[in-house]
Design a protein around this motif. Structure first.
Motif, mmCIF file in Angstrom:
data_model
loop_
_atom_site.group_PDB
_atom_site.id
_atom_site.type_symbol
_atom_site.label_atom_id
_atom_site.label_comp_id
_atom_site.label_asym_id
_atom_site.label_seq_id
_atom_site.Cartn_x
_atom_site.Cartn_y
_atom_site.Cartn_z
ATOM 1 N N LEU A 157 0.822 -1.210 0.000
ATOM 2 C CA LEU A 157 0.000 0.000 0.000
ATOM 3 C C LEU A 157 0.856 1.261 0.000
ATOM 4 O O LEU A 157 0.509 2.250 -0.650
ATOM 5 N N ARG A 166 -4.176 -2.515 -7.111
ATOM 6 C CA ARG A 166 -4.451 -1.700 -5.927
ATOM 7 C C ARG A 166 -5.936 -1.787 -5.559
ATOM 8 O O ARG A 166 -6.287 -1.987 -4.394
ATOM 9 N N THR A 167 -6.801 -1.648 -6.539
ATOM 10 C CA THR A 167 -8.236 -1.674 -6.293
ATOM 11 C C THR A 167 -8.666 -2.993 -5.678
ATOM 12 O O THR A 167 -9.411 -3.024 -4.689
ATOM 13 N N GLU A 212 -7.318 -3.299 -2.045
ATOM 14 C CA GLU A 212 -8.082 -2.467 -1.113
ATOM 15 C C GLU A 212 -9.482 -3.039 -0.872
ATOM 16 O O GLU A 212 -9.975 -3.025 0.258
ATOM 17 N N ARG A 213 -10.113 -3.546 -1.912
ATOM 18 C CA ARG A 213 -11.445 -4.148 -1.769
ATOM 19 C C ARG A 213 -11.388 -5.370 -0.843
ATOM 20 O O ARG A 213 -12.232 -5.554 0.033
ATOM 21 N N ARG A 257 -11.041 -4.312 2.795
ATOM 22 C CA ARG A 257 -12.318 -3.841 3.358
ATOM 23 C C ARG A 257 -13.216 -5.027 3.731
ATOM 24 O O ARG A 257 -13.896 -4.988 4.749
#
Length: 103
Positions: free
Chosen positions: A60, A92-93, A96-97, A100
């Motif tokens: 990150l 990255r997406t 990050e998903r 979460r």
């Protein structure tokens, strides 16, 4: 040899929309891959050895520092000088998903 990357997001997302705005006479289906391709030289990269022991936080930080949406994972081939192997790709997406969803 890998020269670039095209993702579903490139085809369905912002890049395709921007291109369509600049070329209103063409439909999305008529776009050429080379018009949406992100060249490898524009992707941030990490070494295979680093990636194997990296923490998610390390990745990150690299994403934040580079602004790149992807990290290519590269390995210098010991068998042939100057030869680099693409071992993987980190989004990255997606990262990050998934973080979460773990919370």
């Amino acid at each position: 040899a890998v020269i670039g990357l095209v993702t579903c997001y490139d085809i369905q997302g912002e890049r395709a929309r921007q291109y369509a705005e600049r070329h209103p006479d063409r439909r999305r289906e008529e776009l050429l891959v080379r018009e949406l391709l992100t060249p490898c030289r524009e992707l941030a990269a990490v070494d295979w050895e680093f990636a194997q022991s990296a923490r998610i936080g390390d990745l990150l930080e690299i994403f934040s520092a580079t602004g790149s949406p992807y990290l290519s994972v590269l390995e210098q081939s010991g068998g042939e000088p100057g030869r680099t192997l693409l071992r993987g790709l980190i989004s990255r997406t997606l990262l990050e998903r998934q973080l979460r969803e773990l919370r």
